[in-house]
Design a protein around this motif. Structure first.
Motif, mmCIF file in Angstrom:
data_model
loop_
_atom_site.group_PDB
_atom_site.id
_atom_site.type_symbol
_atom_site.label_atom_id
_atom_site.label_comp_id
_atom_site.label_asym_id
_atom_site.label_seq_id
_atom_site.Cartn_x
_atom_site.Cartn_y
_atom_site.Cartn_z
ATOM 1 N N GLN A 255 31.089 31.355 42.388
ATOM 2 C CA GLN A 255 31.798 30.074 42.364
ATOM 3 C C GLN A 255 33.302 30.273 42.518
ATOM 4 O OE1 GLN A 255 30.274 28.611 38.630
ATOM 5 N NE2 GLN A 255 28.666 27.390 39.606
ATOM 6 N N ASP A 256 33.827 31.325 41.872
ATOM 7 C CA ASP A 256 35.255 31.633 42.013
ATOM 8 C C ASP A 256 35.590 32.006 43.457
ATOM 9 O OD1 ASP A 256 35.598 31.162 39.337
ATOM 10 O OD2 ASP A 256 35.627 33.288 38.754
ATOM 11 N N GLU A 257 34.694 32.793 44.072
ATOM 12 C CA GLU A 257 34.914 33.189 45.461
ATOM 13 C C GLU A 257 34.878 31.977 46.378
ATOM 14 O OE1 GLU A 257 33.118 36.408 48.725
ATOM 15 O OE2 GLU A 257 32.178 36.182 46.750
ATOM 16 N N LYS A 258 33.967 31.059 46.093
ATOM 17 C CA LYS A 258 33.868 29.837 46.889
ATOM 18 C C LYS A 258 35.131 28.996 46.749
ATOM 19 C CE LYS A 258 31.148 25.606 47.398
ATOM 20 N NZ LYS A 258 29.952 24.846 46.972
ATOM 21 N N ALA A 259 35.614 28.861 45.526
ATOM 22 C CA ALA A 259 36.822 28.061 45.288
ATOM 23 C C ALA A 259 38.021 28.640 46.034
ATOM 24 C CB ALA A 259 37.110 27.993 43.792
ATOM 25 N N LYS A 260 38.139 29.948 46.074
ATOM 26 C CA LYS A 260 39.258 30.585 46.780
ATOM 27 C C LYS A 260 39.154 30.349 48.284
ATOM 28 C CE LYS A 260 40.056 34.312 43.446
ATOM 29 N NZ LYS A 260 39.975 35.787 43.185
ATOM 30 N N LEU A 261 37.920 30.396 48.814
ATOM 31 C CA LEU A 261 37.737 30.174 50.244
ATOM 32 C C LEU A 261 38.062 28.729 50.620
ATOM 33 C CD1 LEU A 261 34.415 32.154 50.864
ATOM 34 C CD2 LEU A 261 36.630 32.661 51.906
ATOM 35 N N GLU A 262 37.723 27.803 49.752
ATOM 36 C CA GLU A 262 37.914 26.386 50.052
ATOM 37 C C GLU A 262 39.335 25.915 49.773
ATOM 38 O OE1 GLU A 262 33.409 24.646 49.282
ATOM 39 O OE2 GLU A 262 34.850 24.677 47.632
ATOM 40 N N VAL A 277 28.334 32.729 50.791
ATOM 41 C CA VAL A 277 28.523 32.484 49.355
ATOM 42 C C VAL A 277 27.645 31.332 48.894
ATOM 43 C CG1 VAL A 277 30.175 31.749 47.593
ATOM 44 C CG2 VAL A 277 30.855 33.438 49.312
ATOM 45 N N ASN A 278 27.581 30.249 49.665
ATOM 46 C CA ASN A 278 26.738 29.114 49.297
ATOM 47 C C ASN A 278 25.262 29.499 49.263
ATOM 48 O OD1 ASN A 278 28.704 27.103 48.901
ATOM 49 N ND2 ASN A 278 28.861 26.704 51.103
ATOM 50 N N ASP A 279 24.838 30.323 50.218
ATOM 51 C CA ASP A 279 23.454 30.786 50.236
ATOM 52 C C ASP A 279 23.155 31.670 49.016
ATOM 53 O OD1 ASP A 279 22.945 29.441 52.567
ATOM 54 O OD2 ASP A 279 23.156 31.189 53.884
ATOM 55 N N LYS A 280 24.131 32.485 48.628
ATOM 56 C CA LYS A 280 23.942 33.326 47.448
ATOM 57 C C LYS A 280 23.815 32.476 46.187
ATOM 58 C CE LYS A 280 26.262 37.520 49.117
ATOM 59 N NZ LYS A 280 27.403 38.454 48.928
ATOM 60 N N LEU A 301 13.978 42.546 37.911
ATOM 61 C CA LEU A 301 14.223 43.980 38.072
ATOM 62 C C LEU A 301 15.356 44.310 39.043
ATOM 63 C CD1 LEU A 301 10.522 45.198 38.194
ATOM 64 C CD2 LEU A 301 12.013 44.872 36.224
ATOM 65 N N VAL A 302 15.745 43.355 39.866
ATOM 66 C CA VAL A 302 16.879 43.542 40.773
ATOM 67 C C VAL A 302 17.656 42.236 40.833
ATOM 68 C CG1 VAL A 302 17.615 43.954 43.170
ATOM 69 C CG2 VAL A 302 15.713 45.280 42.211
ATOM 70 N N LEU A 303 18.977 42.317 40.708
ATOM 71 C CA LEU A 303 19.876 41.190 40.931
ATOM 72 C C LEU A 303 21.157 41.769 41.518
ATOM 73 C CD1 LEU A 303 20.373 38.118 40.582
ATOM 74 C CD2 LEU A 303 21.535 38.681 38.434
ATOM 75 N N ASP A 304 21.309 41.632 42.834
ATOM 76 C CA ASP A 304 22.392 42.309 43.551
ATOM 77 C C ASP A 304 23.036 41.320 44.511
ATOM 78 O OD1 ASP A 304 24.056 43.913 45.016
ATOM 79 O OD2 ASP A 304 22.475 45.147 45.901
ATOM 80 N N SER A 305 24.292 40.954 44.246
ATOM 81 C CA SER A 305 24.978 39.969 45.078
ATOM 82 C C SER A 305 25.863 40.617 46.139
ATOM 83 C CB SER A 305 25.837 39.043 44.203
ATOM 84 O OG SER A 305 26.836 39.779 43.521
ATOM 85 N N SER A 306 25.834 41.941 46.267
ATOM 86 C CA SER A 306 26.633 42.600 47.296
ATOM 87 C C SER A 306 26.011 42.354 48.667
ATOM 88 C CB SER A 306 26.716 44.097 47.011
ATOM 89 O OG SER A 306 25.442 44.705 47.144
ATOM 90 N N GLY A 307 26.776 42.614 49.716
ATOM 91 C CA GLY A 307 26.253 42.447 51.063
ATOM 92 C C GLY A 307 26.282 41.003 51.518
ATOM 93 N N GLU A 308 25.590 40.709 52.619
ATOM 94 C CA GLU A 308 25.597 39.367 53.191
ATOM 95 C C GLU A 308 24.709 38.406 52.420
ATOM 96 O OE1 GLU A 308 24.666 39.424 57.323
ATOM 97 O OE2 GLU A 308 26.298 40.803 57.849
#
Length: 580
Positions: A255-262, A277-280, A301-308
């Motif tokens: 959400q912070d990343e989205k706010a900075k982009l917008e 970011v919205n898809d994530k 068992l996996v939660l990874d927000s790195s990458g596309e």
């Protein structure tokens, strides 16, 4: 004083359930922070009544913090007790096995009974045999005594925490935050003392975890660092706790990343990044909705927000204790936000069907099934040329295969026993699975490919699964299964066993590319039989596709090669729909 009969009946699973419920209660209480803050006196209110109200509010805060600290302390003690009971139960099983192997029996009272003394002992060996059996009996008696001592310590430690909570003797620490009381300073210090593994590998992670003291492990369960959830080789229950605790932070960071982009408008170059970011964020919501399904319980068992794209893996059942564990990798167009909930439903059906197959075969056992989207499969907006050069290459499968190989290894490394592990790959996911298996050292006992365009090799020995334990399913009208795009058509690889997808006494037929897990089908029945470790109950049979029929007339293929290539290029958009 606990008795041996009581200890035999102890159930670590019940303690794990209590541990989970206490966590929910603690989180509910901590979640009242906003309401508590909203109940503060307004700044404009002054006077005697305002002072009294402020005092009452402060007392409420202190009472809430004390209650949260008590719940957290008891939860920590329950976690330690669960670990202790699990070890005690393992000791009992080992002692029982040793006793049975030597003709003894450990009674309910903890005594040692000689139930099968050796017969026809030569006279000159009678005394020697007698002394040997006395040594075995004494050794078993000592093991029973050690078990009872450990059980007594475990019982006393849990009772101590319960008594402290009942008598309001738990210190919530300083501050006004409810969250601060949920993790006492002592727990934080104990978790910090555990350090980190020397390297991030399944073996190193597992060895590090097993080297920790009971207190350190319990503290890490209560105060898990985010990185703990991503480490292959760490027990599934620990990874689950760490990843669940990291969901809010992951969402907040996005959400912070989205706010900075917008901020100040989104440039054309930033449009794609904002979409990612919205898809994530949608994927995080999908993860939360999926793990909320708790019958049977889920493990994240996996939660990874790195990458596309965001990556995730969710298990139905307990991967730490299940006798049979399957890992399913999906294919082209799969995403966490679009595919996880559907794969989770398929996993739940597969668990139930596999347990039915175990019962039908007269066997006991438990099953866990994992929906693994731990890589980024190619998507629809990428060009697809079936026969020519294409961005739908093996790159994603090779990169994902390395991650999947480590995931397999981690399941085995995290456990003291060796579960029956089945690798399942559908479509492009079978290619990813193929590369994962080629990495070796995975501990996979059975492999099943569904509608496969290839497994990255033409030699089944490269997959490094036990001979006779690789299975292939191809449905009627599934063109993807005949692409031979990645390593050749598995239909013509020696070593694969063909399982039927057609109508049988065990279910209906499946057709097309996407129905292999469909309930009440022969295909699902066969998957369940393999996952349950009873492949003899599967229905064998091969379904030839169009590509297989063509392979029998090579001269026609040679004459029409150019036409086939043209067809492949033109059919890309249609094949995309087949894949999805």
């Amino acid at each position: 004083m606990v008795s041996f009969a009581e200890v035999r009946r102890w159930n670590p699973g019940a303690l794990e359930t209590v541990h989970g419920e206490l966590g929910k209660r603690r989180d509910d209480l901590v979640g009242l922070q906003d309401e508590l803050d909203g109940a503060k006196n307004p700044d404009s209110w002054t006077g005697e009544a305002a002072d009294k109200s402020a005092q009452e509010h402060q007392k409420l805060v202190e009472d809430m913090r004390a209650l949260i600290a008590e719940v957290s302390t008891v939860r920590l003690a329950v976690a330690r007790a669960a670990d202790g009971v699990a070890k005690i139960k393992q000791q009992i099983d080992e002692a029982d096995h040793e006793a049975q192997a030597n003709g003894f029996q450990i009674t309910e009272e903890g005594g040692i009974r000689d139930v099968a003394p050796p017969q026809d002992v030569p006279e000159d060996q009678v005394e020697e045999v007698k002394q040997h059996r006395l040594q075995i009996r004494d050794k078993l008696s000592a093991e029973v005594e050690e078990i009872l001592d450990r059980a007594e310590d475990t019982d006393e430690e849990l009772a101590k925490a319960l008594n402290a909570a009942e008598k309001d003797e738990v210190d919530p620490g300083e501050g006004d935050s409810l969250a601060g009381a949920a993790t006492p300073a002592g727990v934080q210090a104990m978790a910090a003392s555990a350090g980190k593994p020397a390297e991030d590998s399944p073996k190193a992670n597992a060895e590090w975890w097993k080297s920790l003291s009971d207190e350190q492990r319990a503290a890490l369960r209560e105060n898990p660092p985010a990185w703990l959830g991503s480490r292959d080789g760490i027990p599934a229950e620990v990874r689950d706790a760490a990843n669940r605790a990291n969901i809010d932070d992951t969402r907040r960071s996005l959400q912070d990343e989205k706010a900075k982009l917008e901020q100040g408008g989104v440039s054309e170059d930033e449009q794609e990044k904002l979409k990612q970011v919205n898809d994530k964020l949608k994927a995080v919501d999908a993860v939360e909705e999926t793990i909320a399904r708790d019958k049977p319980p889920r493990q994240l068992l996996v939660l990874d927000s790195s990458g596309e794209r965001l990556k995730a893996a969710v298990a139905v059942g307990n991967v730490d204790t299940a006798d049979h564990v399957s890992v399913s990798a999906p294919g082209y167009t799969s995403t966490v936000d679009g595919s996880l909930k559907g794969m989770d439903s398929e996993a739940q059906e597969l668990v139930a069907k596999s347990e039915d197959e175990l019962a039908r075969g007269g066997k006991d056992g438990s099953v866990a099934a994992i929906a693994w989207i731990g890589y980024e499969p190619p998507q629809k907006d990428e060009n697809l040329d079936v026969f020519g050069d294409s961005v739908v290459s093996s790159n994603s499968a090779q990169e994902g295969g390395a991650k999947l190989n480590a995931f397999y290894k981690g399941i085995n490394a995290s456990r003291d026993d060796d579960p029956h592990l089945t690798a399942i790959g559908h479509s492009y996911g079978s290619t990813t699975t193929g590369y994962a298996l080629q990495g070796g050292g995975h501990g996979v006992d059975d492999a099943v490919i569904l509608g496969s365009p290839g497994v990255g090799t033409n030699d089944i020995e490269d997959l490094k699964v036990p001979e006779g334990h690789a299975y292939r399913l191809e449905a009627k009208d599934d063109p993807v299964a005949d692409f031979a795009r990645f390593g050749g058509d598995p239909s013509h690889m020696d070593g694969f066993k063909d399982l039927s997808t057609e109508k049988s006494e065990h279910g209906s037929e499946v057709t097309g590319h996407s129905k292999y897990f469909k309930p009440d089908t022969t295909s699902q029945h066969n998957l369940a039989a393999v996952v349950a470790g009873v492949p003899e109950q599967a229905v064998t049979g091969k379904t030839d596709g169009v590509g297989d029929a063509i392979s029998y007339v090579p001269h026609q293929v040679q004459e029409g090669a150019s036409q086939l290539k043209d067809w492949g290029s033109a059919a890309g958009s249609k094949i995309k729909d087949v894949f999805s």
